[in-house]
Scaffold this active site. Sequence first.
Site, PDB file in Angstrom:
ATOM      1  N   SER A   6       0.928  -1.148   0.099  1.00  0.00           N
ATOM      2  CA  SER A   6      -0.096   0.166   0.163  1.00  0.00           C
ATOM      3  C   SER A   6       0.913   1.500  -0.136  1.00  0.00           C
ATOM      4  CB  SER A   6      -0.847  -0.160   1.199  1.00  0.00           C
ATOM      5  OG  SER A   6      -1.555   1.375   1.325  1.00  0.00           O
TER       6      SER A   6
ATOM      7  N   TYR B 112      -1.522  -0.807  10.465  1.00  0.00           N
ATOM      8  CA  TYR B 112      -1.823  -1.236   9.145  1.00  0.00           C
ATOM      9  C   TYR B 112      -0.554  -0.539   8.291  1.00  0.00           C
ATOM     10  CZ  TYR B 112      -3.522  -1.540   4.566  1.00  0.00           C
ATOM     11  OH  TYR B 112      -4.007  -1.949   3.183  1.00  0.00           O
TER      12      TYR B 112
ATOM     13  N   LYS C 173       2.578  -2.596   6.314  1.00  0.00           N
ATOM     14  CA  LYS C 173       2.676  -2.361   4.759  1.00  0.00           C
ATOM     15  C   LYS C 173       4.229  -2.187   4.740  1.00  0.00           C
ATOM     16  CE  LYS C 173      -1.259  -3.929   3.343  1.00  0.00           C
ATOM     17  NZ  LYS C 173      -1.328  -5.026   2.498  1.00  0.00           N
TER      18      LYS C 173
END
Length: 285
Positions: A176, A189, A193
């Site tokens: 991402s 999160y 990534k």
Amino acid sequence: MLQSFIKPQAILRSSGPARACFDQRRNCSAVNLNTMFAGKVAVMTASTKGIGLASARRLAQQGAQVVLSSRSKQNVNMAVEQLAAENLSVSGIVCDVGKKEDRSRLLKMALDKYGGIDCLFSNAAYELDPKNVLDSTEEEWDKILHLNVKSMFLLVKEVYPHMQKRGGGAIVLTSSVVGFANIPTIGPYSVSKTALNGLTKVLAPALAPMNIRLNALAPGVIRTEYSRSLWEDEAGLEALKTVNGFRRVGEPEDLAGMVSYLLSPDASYVTGEIFVVGGGFRTRI
């Protein structure tokens, strides 16, 4: 000097898998682009909606035999029915990639039904609701790092021997743009990534001697259920446009071409890279 350069290149071109990749690229034309993946088997996780489904459709349209998967049986059945109605070669199975037994069952289905595995698109991920990073719990950190990083590695570890038997293969992991940016409201999160980007750099050279390529895809904000909170609200959408060069939300189909490219012979000399598809979202200097 020139002779010393040409000779190794000639040896490389005439050697097994490398020669096959070279020939396949050379012979590709507008006439046979839709058979680019003919005879290839692609396994895809989180592929019944959004980016995963759009990418599965693209590969199947280009001749691949695709194994879809999702944690939801209903979603698997709907996606298989939808693509089969388009005369595409697809199968599906329920798979939670965080569970070893599910990962093994996914690969077994591909092997039993199609006889091998050539491509893997590892697209599954776990997200948290936005909150201050200091409010995130140990349980949340464990879950997100397990699914977004550890399970990605374990799936690659389980699939690569099967690709090796086929003379090589290609893998794409979904990262991402937030792996490059500090976004405290989705801290765990974002960190997962960033770790996945590092995993890409570590795995690629380990797999290269087996003629297996591994790259990562880093989407920006794409119109999927996962990112709904970022684009369904008009104020949020306007804020997003200020950091997005195209001033629009991306669509799943905007990613499908890149997934196809990275898994195809056109990318035969590309590995260990992280490809941003973010509409101009700034990720580097």
